[in-house]
Design an enzyme around this catalytic site. Structure first.
Site, PDB file in Angstrom:
ATOM      1  N   GLU A 186       3.879   4.639  -7.357  1.00  0.00           N
ATOM      2  CA  GLU A 186       4.095   3.717  -6.167  1.00  0.00           C
ATOM      3  C   GLU A 186       3.138   2.485  -6.610  1.00  0.00           C
ATOM      4  O   GLU A 186       3.186   1.761  -6.474  1.00  0.00           O
ATOM      5  CB  GLU A 186       4.506   3.940  -5.210  1.00  0.00           C
ATOM      6  CG  GLU A 186       6.069   2.678  -4.476  1.00  0.00           C
ATOM      7  CD  GLU A 186       6.208   2.818  -2.955  1.00  0.00           C
ATOM      8  OE1 GLU A 186       6.761   2.547  -2.747  1.00  0.00           O
ATOM      9  OE2 GLU A 186       5.696   4.500  -2.523  1.00  0.00           O
ATOM     10  N   ASP A 187       1.861   3.459  -6.035  1.00  0.00           N
ATOM     11  CA  ASP A 187       0.933   2.208  -5.664  1.00  0.00           C
ATOM     12  C   ASP A 187      -0.472   1.926  -6.379  1.00  0.00           C
ATOM     13  O   ASP A 187      -1.316   1.339  -6.113  1.00  0.00           O
ATOM     14  CB  ASP A 187      -0.053   2.660  -4.508  1.00  0.00           C
ATOM     15  CG  ASP A 187       1.540   2.794  -3.285  1.00  0.00           C
ATOM     16  OD1 ASP A 187       2.349   2.157  -3.252  1.00  0.00           O
ATOM     17  OD2 ASP A 187       1.402   3.192  -2.039  1.00  0.00           O
TER      18      ASP A 187
END
Length: 739
Positions: free
Chosen positions: A90-91
């Site tokens: 996600e990051d």
């Protein structure tokens, strides 16, 4: 200086990693440690430039989540690796494919599941928020470990929210109480559930939380002494019987004390069971039950038990796998005390839930046991087509429901949620049996399909090949499994009728020299103010749309040009007495309330009938648009009420400035001369308060009463309660929420 800080931070990170390996509940092999080390290195590198709001390096968060997964939940190396990398996709630029290439499909599958759950839009309305929860819950069907890691992630986020803005804290805490705590409960993670609930209360109702915490601290010394006095008596007796055990006092969670205060309408000091004693004993598997009842005998020899409050979850474990004996006894100073009796195995299952459950199943791996465990949870997941809000509410109900144990005609035991009916039982045996149920016998007597079952009942189901569910059946059942199966069958019937309706419509339009096409179908849907082509075909199928109405459509289609000009002509409106009455109503009636309790809910006015203040109306719960309000004589009213009766809500317009509320007060005190007269005088002297009903009685000098009053707001009510408390002889005034 910065270099020194970074060096210190790196040392702290290395220390946390060592701690992670040391506290793992499962025994880690060399291969497991290699997998975890590799995941740790990937996570450290991926998050190297990230920091949390508190200022600390971001990597501390995934390590903390992995520690909860390893120690408190007790999962294995695959899950620990996934927990370390749960935010990587996600990051950072790393993809799920990269993880699969670097590790294995199992780790990648878990990280992918966690990434999908994390892609949640912020600040959603209720139905969209419910849609996100539905997506998360449905991953249970896929791999329960995704949810377990997500619960660990949520717990650590809740523990480190101090740096966040207040509105975000409240939002996250509310979500936690709404879905994560019930999930932890259902997965047998009672310790984590208590932590989530306490933290949820801390941020949603900080004043209440702080008040309970400070009172627990104030009374800690007294409570410890009280527990020690009971423990001393029991220790002596247990030692004489040569039982190998540990005994400890356990305070009830802050949240559960808060619920007791609320439910029982009492103060903190009046909650007596604020703590419990737990006896955890060692024994071999064959003697486990025998030792538990031996301890029960010792406890009840010294303290008088309450038979109605004995809970035997050893003979009939909860569907979460929880096993224990709960005994409530009368302790010193006339206080009720709960004593929990568990073996070491039972205690591990109570604290670790899923992971410990499989540690004791011989020959089953972490993955191998998943399917069996999931069968206990799938009941609420069988139909994901329902409205997301209903789905999540249903699921929550099944998560927290207490259980009853009933028997089949052959004597097999079945577990059902408390409140389940005989028709629920039929569906729990098999959906085909449920669908064909004609009647049920409970303990040999013929009973209605909505008969509520009790533990110990024996149920026989009578079936017929010609039987089919009706709309009423949705009112007869409480379990999601039964509701979803009934809805599926009813929907199938609608689809079949719609197919027939399409053929009928094709023939009828042919007579009117119109060929059925997508354009014609869309025109007909608009003409009859319907939502979908399915609605149109179904109404044709059941004969709700007559030939004349189709002729009107054909006529309008042929005269579209003339109709265009007709619509442009403006008529001068004439004012009638009825119109004047509606204007008066419109200026006063400005709010719609729902149900018998006049609940205030979000709604939209339906465009098919455009209700105005004063019209007789009803609410309809839609799939995607919340509640829509229709006039009672709306063209679609009959169709909605016949096909979707379970979605209809009572509704009416009210004047919000004149709104009044009913409050019920419970009053106790000592009976003195003229008390009733003083009481009614105080109430009637309060402006804007009307007495709706009053019930007073005395018994041996004690006065008890219940008064229902109508007030406009809480301020008026509080002022009146204070005035009543000042009457000589009145001991207690509490507001009750049910008759």
């Amino acid at each position: 200086m910065v270099e020194i800080d970074i060096e210190r931070e790196n040392k702290a990170i290395a220390q946390e990693y060592k701690e992670l390996l040391r506290i793992s509940y499962q025994t880690l092999t060399t291969e497991d440690k290699k997998l975890i080390r590799k995941a740790f290195d990937v996570a450290v590198d991926a998050h190297k430039d990230q920091r949390r709001k508190s200022g600390e390096a971001y990597i501390f968060h995934p390590i903390a989540v992995a520690k909860i997964v390893a120690s408190e939940i007790g999962l294995g190396a695959t899950s620990i690796a996934a927990a370390l990398m749960h935010d990587v996709v996600e990051d950072t630029p790393i993809t799920v494919e990269d993880i699969e290439r670097m590790f294995n499909p199992k780790v990648a599958h878990l990280v992918d599941g966690l990434t999908k759950i994390s892609k949640v839009q912020k600040d959603l309305n209720v139905s969209m928020q419910a849609e996100n929860f539905r997506k998360m819950i449905l991953t249970l069907n896929d791999d329960v470990r995704v949810i377990l890691i997500k619960i660990a992630d949520r717990l650590h986020n809740m523990q480190t929210m101090d740096a966040m803005e207040n509105y975000k804290q409240v939002k996250i805490a509310s979500e936690t109480l709404y879905i994560y705590a019930p999930l932890a409960h259902r997965l047998g993670l009672y310790k984590i559930k208590n932590k989530l609930e306490d933290l949820g209360l801390k941020y949603t109702e900080p004043e209440i939380y702080d008040s309970i915490v400070s009172k627990i601290k104030e009374t800690k010394e007294e409570q410890d002494a009280y527990i020690a006095s009971i423990s001393e008596v029991l220790q002596k007796a247990l030692d004489e019987e040569k039982i190998d055990y540990i005994i400890k006092g356990r305070p009830k969670s802050i949240y559960s004390i808060h619920l007791k205060i609320k439910a029982q309408n009492v103060s903190f000091d009046e909650v007596y069971d604020k703590f419990a004693l737990r006896i955890v004993y060692k024994s071999n598997p064959h003697e486990e039950k025998f030792v538990a009842w031996k301890i029960y005998s010792i406890v009840t020899d010294h303290y008088r038990p309450s038979p109605s409050r004995l809970r035997d979850w050893i003979s009939s474990p909860k569907s979460t796998g929880y096993e224990a004996l709960h005994i409530t006894v009368m302790g010193p100073k006339g206080r009720w005390v709960e004593v929990q009796v568990r073996s070491e195995r039972m205690n591990e299952i109570a604290e670790k839930g899923y992971a410990a459950h499989y540690k004791y199943k011989q020959g089953e791996t972490e993955e191998g046991g998943l399917d069996i465990w999931l069968n206990l949870l799938k009941e609420a997941l069988e139909n994901s087509e329902t409205n997301a809000v209903d789905f999540v509410e249903d699921f929550k109900m099944n998560l927290y429901s207490k259980e009853i144990y009933v028997f089949t005609p052959k004597g097999e035991i079945k577990s059902l949620p408390k409140g389940a009916t005989s028709l629920d039982f039929a569906f729990s045996i098999h959906s085909e049996i449920g669908i064909r149920t004609r009647g049920t016998r409970v303990n040999g007597k013929l009973v209605p399909l909505n008969h509520e079952l009790k533990s110990g009942d024996q149920i026989e189901v009578i079936t017929s090949l010609h039987q089919k569910p009706t709309l009423n059946w949705l009112d007869y059942v409480t379990t999601s499994r039964a509701k979803n199966k009934i809805k599926n069958v009813l929907n199938e019937d609608v689809k079949k009728t719609a197919e027939d309706g399409k053929e009928i419509l094709t023939r009828k339009l042919k007579h009117l020299k119109i060929t059925l096409s997508e354009t014609v179908v869309n025109e007909l849907v608009n003409f009859f103010k319907l939502k979908t082509s399915l609605d149109l075909f179904y109404r044709i199928g059941v004969g709700a749309i007559e030939n004349q109405q189709l002729k009107d459509y054909a006529s309008q289609k042929n005269n579209a040009f003339i109709n265009f000009f007709k619509n442009k002509i403006k008529r001068t409106p004439t004012t009638t007495n009825q119109d004047i009455h509606k204007q008066i109503i419109s200026s006063n009636y400005d709010m719609i309330v729902f149900g018998k309790e006049h609940d205030k809910l979000d709604y939209k006015l339906s465009q098919c009938c455009n209700p105005i203040p004063g019209d007789e109306v009803f609410g309809f719960v839609t799939v995607n648009e919340g509640i829509k309000v229709h006039k009672k004589d709306c063209p679609n009213a009959i169709g909605l009420q016949s096909n979707y009766a379970y979605r209809i809500m009572l509704a009416k317009w009210i004047d919000s400035t004149q709104e009044e509320f009913k409050a019920i007060l419970q009053i106790t005190g000592m009976d003195t001369l003229g008390l009733t007269n003083k009481l009614t005088k105080v109430i009637s002297n309060n402006m804007n308060v009307n007495i709706q009903s009053i019930s007073l009685n005395t018994d041996a000098g004690i006065f008890q009463g219940q008064i229902a009053v109508i007030v406009q707001n809480n301020t008026i009510l509080k002022r009146m309660i204070n005035n009543i408390k000042n009457i000589d002889g009145i001991d207690k005034v509490t507001r009750v929420y049910k008759n």
